[in-house]
Write an enzyme that holds these catalytic residues in place. Sequence first.
Site, PDB file in Angstrom:
ATOM      1  N   ASN A   5      42.389  48.811  37.885  1.00 26.72           N
ATOM      2  CA  ASN A   5      43.216  48.532  39.205  1.00 26.72           C
ATOM      3  C   ASN A   5      43.476  47.186  39.087  1.00 26.72           C
ATOM      4  O   ASN A   5      42.745  46.290  39.497  1.00 26.72           O
ATOM      5  CB  ASN A   5      42.230  48.994  40.248  1.00 26.72           C
ATOM      6  CG  ASN A   5      42.804  48.794  41.578  1.00 26.72           C
ATOM      7  OD1 ASN A   5      43.667  48.281  41.916  1.00 26.72           O
ATOM      8  ND2 ASN A   5      41.676  48.686  42.547  1.00 26.72           N
ATOM      9  N   TRP A   6      44.680  46.958  39.112  1.00 28.70           N
ATOM     10  CA  TRP A   6      44.904  45.399  39.132  1.00 28.70           C
ATOM     11  C   TRP A   6      45.072  44.708  40.539  1.00 28.70           C
ATOM     12  O   TRP A   6      45.438  43.609  40.402  1.00 28.70           O
ATOM     13  CB  TRP A   6      46.453  45.182  38.290  1.00 28.70           C
ATOM     14  CG  TRP A   6      46.413  45.422  36.896  1.00 28.70           C
ATOM     15  CD1 TRP A   6      45.388  45.610  36.292  1.00 28.70           C
ATOM     16  CD2 TRP A   6      47.735  45.233  35.911  1.00 28.70           C
ATOM     17  NE1 TRP A   6      45.600  45.473  34.680  1.00 28.70           N
ATOM     18  CE2 TRP A   6      46.942  45.646  34.649  1.00 28.70           C
ATOM     19  CE3 TRP A   6      48.920  45.105  36.283  1.00 28.70           C
ATOM     20  CZ2 TRP A   6      47.894  45.622  33.420  1.00 28.70           C
ATOM     21  CZ3 TRP A   6      49.750  44.988  34.868  1.00 28.70           C
ATOM     22  CH2 TRP A   6      49.099  45.135  33.908  1.00 28.70           C
ATOM     23  N   LYS A   7      45.202  45.452  41.525  1.00 31.02           N
ATOM     24  CA  LYS A   7      45.257  45.228  42.978  1.00 31.02           C
ATOM     25  C   LYS A   7      46.496  44.152  43.051  1.00 31.02           C
ATOM     26  O   LYS A   7      47.306  44.464  42.412  1.00 31.02           O
ATOM     27  CB  LYS A   7      43.840  44.274  43.261  1.00 31.02           C
ATOM     28  CG  LYS A   7      42.501  45.079  43.029  1.00 31.02           C
ATOM     29  CD  LYS A   7      41.225  44.557  43.298  1.00 31.02           C
ATOM     30  CE  LYS A   7      40.268  45.469  43.081  1.00 31.02           C
ATOM     31  NZ  LYS A   7      38.858  44.893  43.607  1.00 31.02           N
ATOM     32  N   HIS A  92      40.781  53.014  48.640  1.00 29.36           N
ATOM     33  CA  HIS A  92      39.878  52.061  48.220  1.00 29.36           C
ATOM     34  C   HIS A  92      39.371  51.125  49.445  1.00 29.36           C
ATOM     35  O   HIS A  92      39.883  51.100  50.408  1.00 29.36           O
ATOM     36  CB  HIS A  92      40.647  51.252  47.454  1.00 29.36           C
ATOM     37  CG  HIS A  92      40.110  49.915  46.654  1.00 29.36           C
ATOM     38  ND1 HIS A  92      39.671  48.837  47.248  1.00 29.36           N
ATOM     39  CD2 HIS A  92      39.654  50.062  45.234  1.00 29.36           C
ATOM     40  CE1 HIS A  92      38.870  48.376  46.333  1.00 29.36           C
ATOM     41  NE2 HIS A  92      38.826  48.718  45.129  1.00 29.36           N
ATOM     42  N   GLU A 160      32.375  53.513  44.056  1.00 28.66           N
ATOM     43  CA  GLU A 160      32.449  51.925  44.144  1.00 28.66           C
ATOM     44  C   GLU A 160      31.613  51.269  45.230  1.00 28.66           C
ATOM     45  O   GLU A 160      32.200  51.228  46.229  1.00 28.66           O
ATOM     46  CB  GLU A 160      33.825  51.481  44.339  1.00 28.66           C
ATOM     47  CG  GLU A 160      34.590  52.244  43.313  1.00 28.66           C
ATOM     48  CD  GLU A 160      36.041  51.072  43.084  1.00 28.66           C
ATOM     49  OE1 GLU A 160      36.027  50.577  41.860  1.00 28.66           O
ATOM     50  OE2 GLU A 160      36.878  50.893  44.102  1.00 28.66           O
ATOM     51  N   SER A 204      32.456  45.563  39.421  1.00 27.45           N
ATOM     52  CA  SER A 204      32.035  44.599  38.341  1.00 27.45           C
ATOM     53  C   SER A 204      31.875  45.196  36.983  1.00 27.45           C
ATOM     54  O   SER A 204      30.801  44.879  36.259  1.00 27.45           O
ATOM     55  CB  SER A 204      30.728  43.871  38.923  1.00 27.45           C
ATOM     56  OG  SER A 204      30.991  43.281  40.057  1.00 27.45           O
ATOM     57  N   GLY A 225      38.569  46.776  37.975  1.00 24.50           N
ATOM     58  CA  GLY A 225      39.617  45.583  38.639  1.00 24.50           C
ATOM     59  C   GLY A 225      39.251  44.421  37.728  1.00 24.50           C
ATOM     60  O   GLY A 225      40.365  44.236  37.004  1.00 24.50           O
ATOM     61  N   GLY A 226      38.790  43.306  38.105  1.00 26.52           N
ATOM     62  CA  GLY A 226      38.890  42.150  37.670  1.00 26.52           C
ATOM     63  C   GLY A 226      39.014  41.944  35.827  1.00 26.52           C
ATOM     64  O   GLY A 226      39.800  41.577  35.237  1.00 26.52           O
TER      65      GLY A 226
END
Length: 246
Positions: A5-7, A92, A160, A204, A225-226
């Site tokens: 998920n690159w947001k 989300h 999440e 995370s 994500g990150g």
Amino acid sequence: MIVANWKCNGSKTMIDAWFKNYIKDSEESNGVFIGIAPPTIYIERVANIAKKKSLQIKTGSQDIDISSGARTGAISIEMILDNNCYFSIIGHSERRELFSENNIEIRQKIIKIMDKTLPILCVGETLEDNKKDFTKDVLREQLEVINNLEFNNKLVIAYEPVWAIGSGLTPDPKDINEIHKFIKDVVQSNTNNSANPSVLYGGSVNSANAASFFNEDYVDGALVGGAALDGSSFAEIVNLFNGIKQ
Ligand code: PGA
């Protein structure tokens, strides 16, 4: 199943570097579902590069809107389907929190896409809920959006915890396993045809901790994500998954 998920991150330059690193570090994989949800404006670019490089990466959207027409800024399900999307993330916690999405809209979105593409429904408790031991109550309420629906295609739930997203904190893998089993049981009892969802863990996840989650029986993958913003670290997570679950 591993989904990035690159947001609201990325650029054309970032995407080119991402693929270079991903190709360098990804090992042969055997049919595992690997997805990227880039910002909508880059979906086609990511899909085209993945195709050109013969990668099994599938693209998806980070959200859809409930309908089309006079809704400035929105992206409809028809547009998503027209643009190489194999899945859509729905509900989300950032959508719930920053864009005030509620269960009514989230259910509408699920109904809109469930027969057309793969929904990845996100659920998770806040730190406060967690501390008060309300996690299961919160999840049960969030999962009400699929009550009495009939899923003829696959359904994916991403667990999440809000407090784990982007914080570097994660629940104990054993607790994640227990929650995933709980989610599967709730979904099976509340859907018309006892849907058996895949349950991903998100919050995370990185290449240093991913194996501890994948070693748990009820963890069917991750929503990242990150750590998915760099092609190498995403490739490492996919490699770990392949080594453990395949
Ligand atoms: P994170 O984000 O991996 O950066 O914690 C996960 C997500 O929000 O889906």
